[in-house]
Design a protein around this motif. Structure first.
Motif, PDB file in Angstrom:
ATOM      1  N   UNK A  35       0.590  -0.941   0.125  1.00 34.36           N
ATOM      2  CA  UNK A  35       0.072  -0.030   0.098  1.00 34.36           C
ATOM      3  C   UNK A  35       0.887   1.165  -0.085  1.00 34.36           C
ATOM      4  N   UNK A  36       0.430   2.277  -0.533  1.00 35.88           N
ATOM      5  CA  UNK A  36       1.219   3.566  -0.733  1.00 35.88           C
ATOM      6  C   UNK A  36       1.568   3.994   0.953  1.00 35.88           C
ATOM      7  N   UNK A  37       2.506   4.694   1.146  1.00 39.12           N
ATOM      8  CA  UNK A  37       2.921   5.270   2.193  1.00 39.12           C
ATOM      9  C   UNK A  37       2.191   6.463   2.693  1.00 39.12           C
ATOM     10  N   UNK A  38       1.764   7.085   1.592  1.00 44.67           N
ATOM     11  CA  UNK A  38       1.016   8.436   1.867  1.00 44.67           C
ATOM     12  C   UNK A  38      -0.428   8.041   1.867  1.00 44.67           C
ATOM     13  N   UNK A  39      -1.083   8.380   3.202  1.00 48.10           N
ATOM     14  CA  UNK A  39      -2.465   7.870   3.353  1.00 48.10           C
ATOM     15  C   UNK A  39      -3.422   8.550   2.579  1.00 48.10           C
ATOM     16  N   UNK A  40      -4.530   7.689   2.130  1.00 45.87           N
ATOM     17  CA  UNK A  40      -5.736   8.556   1.328  1.00 45.87           C
ATOM     18  C   UNK A  40      -6.237   9.757   2.140  1.00 45.87           C
ATOM     19  N   UNK A  41      -6.799  10.412   1.228  1.00 45.30           N
ATOM     20  CA  UNK A  41      -7.409  11.705   1.801  1.00 45.30           C
ATOM     21  C   UNK A  41      -9.042  11.877   2.141  1.00 45.30           C
ATOM     22  N   UNK A  42      -9.732  10.681   1.365  1.00 45.69           N
ATOM     23  CA  UNK A  42     -10.874  10.725   1.481  1.00 45.69           C
ATOM     24  C   UNK A  42     -11.286   9.126   1.444  1.00 45.69           C
ATOM     25  N   UNK A  43     -12.529   8.773   1.870  1.00 44.76           N
ATOM     26  CA  UNK A  43     -13.067   7.550   2.068  1.00 44.76           C
ATOM     27  C   UNK A  43     -13.408   6.802   0.768  1.00 44.76           C
ATOM     28  N   UNK A  44     -13.469   7.470  -0.167  1.00 51.43           N
ATOM     29  CA  UNK A  44     -14.029   6.969  -1.631  1.00 51.43           C
ATOM     30  C   UNK A  44     -12.681   6.665  -2.327  1.00 51.43           C
ATOM     31  N   UNK A  45     -11.487   6.871  -1.900  1.00 48.62           N
ATOM     32  CA  UNK A  45     -10.165   6.456  -2.680  1.00 48.62           C
ATOM     33  C   UNK A  45      -9.937   4.924  -2.949  1.00 48.62           C
ATOM     34  N   UNK A  46      -9.195   4.593  -3.832  1.00 42.73           N
ATOM     35  CA  UNK A  46      -9.048   3.268  -3.969  1.00 42.73           C
ATOM     36  C   UNK A  46      -7.766   3.372  -4.778  1.00 42.73           C
ATOM     37  N   UNK A  47      -6.850   2.227  -4.782  1.00 40.60           N
ATOM     38  CA  UNK A  47      -5.550   2.394  -5.497  1.00 40.60           C
ATOM     39  C   UNK A  47      -5.017   1.069  -6.069  1.00 40.60           C
ATOM     40  N   UNK A  48      -4.608   0.925  -7.154  1.00 38.66           N
ATOM     41  CA  UNK A  48      -3.990  -0.684  -7.582  1.00 38.66           C
ATOM     42  C   UNK A  48      -2.547  -0.387  -7.681  1.00 38.66           C
ATOM     43  N   UNK A  49      -1.867  -1.261  -6.955  1.00 38.95           N
ATOM     44  CA  UNK A  49      -0.444  -1.348  -6.932  1.00 38.95           C
ATOM     45  C   UNK A  49       0.299  -2.525  -7.585  1.00 38.95           C
ATOM     46  N   UNK A  50       0.994  -2.018  -8.478  1.00 43.87           N
ATOM     47  CA  UNK A  50       1.511  -3.218  -9.389  1.00 43.87           C
ATOM     48  C   UNK A  50       2.544  -3.841  -8.625  1.00 43.87           C
ATOM     49  N   UNK A  51       2.547  -5.384  -8.797  1.00 45.21           N
ATOM     50  CA  UNK A  51       3.420  -6.192  -8.010  1.00 45.21           C
ATOM     51  C   UNK A  51       3.762  -7.322  -9.189  1.00 45.21           C
ATOM     52  N   UNK A  52       5.146  -7.936  -8.674  1.00 48.31           N
ATOM     53  CA  UNK A  52       5.184  -9.175  -9.646  1.00 48.31           C
ATOM     54  C   UNK A  52       5.410 -10.344  -8.482  1.00 48.31           C
ATOM     55  N   UNK A  53       5.419 -11.502  -8.687  1.00 50.20           N
ATOM     56  CA  UNK A  53       5.496 -12.542  -7.773  1.00 50.20           C
ATOM     57  C   UNK A  53       5.919 -13.956  -8.550  1.00 50.20           C
ATOM     58  N   UNK A  54       6.234 -14.885  -7.854  1.00 53.55           N
ATOM     59  CA  UNK A  54       6.359 -16.219  -8.117  1.00 53.55           C
ATOM     60  C   UNK A  54       5.358 -17.005  -7.397  1.00 53.55           C
ATOM     61  N   UNK A  55       4.132 -17.845  -8.000  1.00 47.89           N
ATOM     62  CA  UNK A  55       3.456 -18.505  -7.245  1.00 47.89           C
ATOM     63  C   UNK A  55       3.955 -20.168  -7.447  1.00 47.89           C
ATOM     64  N   UNK A  56       4.143 -20.711  -6.338  1.00 49.26           N
ATOM     65  CA  UNK A  56       4.601 -21.974  -6.307  1.00 49.26           C
ATOM     66  C   UNK A  56       3.649 -22.995  -5.934  1.00 49.26           C
ATOM     67  N   UNK A  57       3.042 -23.846  -6.413  1.00 45.91           N
ATOM     68  CA  UNK A  57       1.951 -24.922  -6.403  1.00 45.91           C
ATOM     69  C   UNK A  57       2.813 -26.303  -5.950  1.00 45.91           C
ATOM     70  N   UNK A  58       2.579 -26.651  -4.731  1.00 41.58           N
ATOM     71  CA  UNK A  58       3.345 -28.064  -4.301  1.00 41.58           C
ATOM     72  C   UNK A  58       2.314 -29.093  -3.873  1.00 41.58           C
ATOM     73  N   UNK A  59       2.663 -30.154  -4.322  1.00 43.50           N
ATOM     74  CA  UNK A  59       1.843 -31.335  -4.086  1.00 43.50           C
ATOM     75  C   UNK A  59       2.682 -32.581  -3.427  1.00 43.50           C
ATOM     76  N   UNK A  60       2.320 -32.911  -2.217  1.00 40.80           N
ATOM     77  CA  UNK A  60       2.996 -33.723  -1.353  1.00 40.80           C
ATOM     78  C   UNK A  60       2.499 -35.160  -1.713  1.00 40.80           C
ATOM     79  N   UNK A  61       3.616 -36.080  -2.095  1.00 44.04           N
ATOM     80  CA  UNK A  61       3.356 -37.367  -2.504  1.00 44.04           C
ATOM     81  C   UNK A  61       3.273 -38.422  -1.224  1.00 44.04           C
TER      82      UNK A  61
END
Length: 131
Positions: free
Chosen positions: A105-131
Motif C-alpha cells: 500500500x502507498x505510504x501516503x494515506x488516502x485523503x477521502x473515504x472514496x479513494x482506491x488504488x491499484x499497486x503493481x506487483x510481480x511474484x512467483x506462485x509455487x504450487x506444491x503437491x506432497x506425495x
C-alpha cells in the motif's frame, strides 16, 4: 495489482484514513512469459475452466517478510476447505507466494473515504503437491 481502498483509521480524531487490502487481480504467465490465466479475489488461480484452485489462509496466517522491504510479504496458503482443485491443480497441498516485487500500500494515506488504488506487483506462485 494489489487493490486497496480507504477506510477510517480506528480511533482517529479528527478523522483520518488508512489503506486496507481488498484483493489481488493479476494475469498469470509461465516461464516463457506466455499468458496462462488469472488470479483474483478468493483467492483463486485459473488457467482454464477445468484448471482452477481456490485457497485460504492458515490460522494463524503463515507469512514471511519479503527480503525487499518495498514489497508485500511472502505467503503460504492451502486449498480452500470445501473446494476441490481441478485439472493441473488437482492434488495441490500448498500455494506459496514468493519472490515478491512491489504491491505494498502507498505510504501516503488516502485523503477521502472514496479513494482506491491499484499497486503493481510481480511474484512467483509455487504450487506444491506432497506425495
Amino acid at each position: 495489482v494489489q487493490k486497496y481502498k480507504a477506510r477510517i483509521k480506528a480511533g482517529s480524531d479528527p478523522v483520518s484514513y488508512e489503506w486496507v487490502f481488498v484483493a489481488p487481480q493479476a494475469d498469470l504467465y509461465d516461464i516463457t512469459n506466455a499468458d496462462l490465466g488469472t488470479h483474483g479475489a478468493g483467492p483463486f488461480w485459473e488457467i482454464s475452466p477445468s484448471d482452477s484452485i481456490f485457497a485460504q489462509h492458515f490460522s494463524p496466517a503463515r507469512t514471511a517478510p519479503s527480503p525487499d522491504p518495498e514489497s508485500i510479504d511472502w505467503l503460504l496458503l492451502m486449498p480452500k476447505t470445501g473446494t476441490t482443485p481441478t485439472g493441473i491443480f488437482a492434488g495441490v497441498d500448498y500455494i506459496q507466494r514468493i519472490a515478491t516485487k512491489g504491491g505494498k500500500a502507498p505510504l501516503t494515506p488516502p485523503t477521502s473515504l472514496t479513494q482506491t488504488v491499484d499497486v503493481i506487483y510481480k511474484t512467483v506462485f509455487r504450487f506444491t503437491k506432497i506425495n
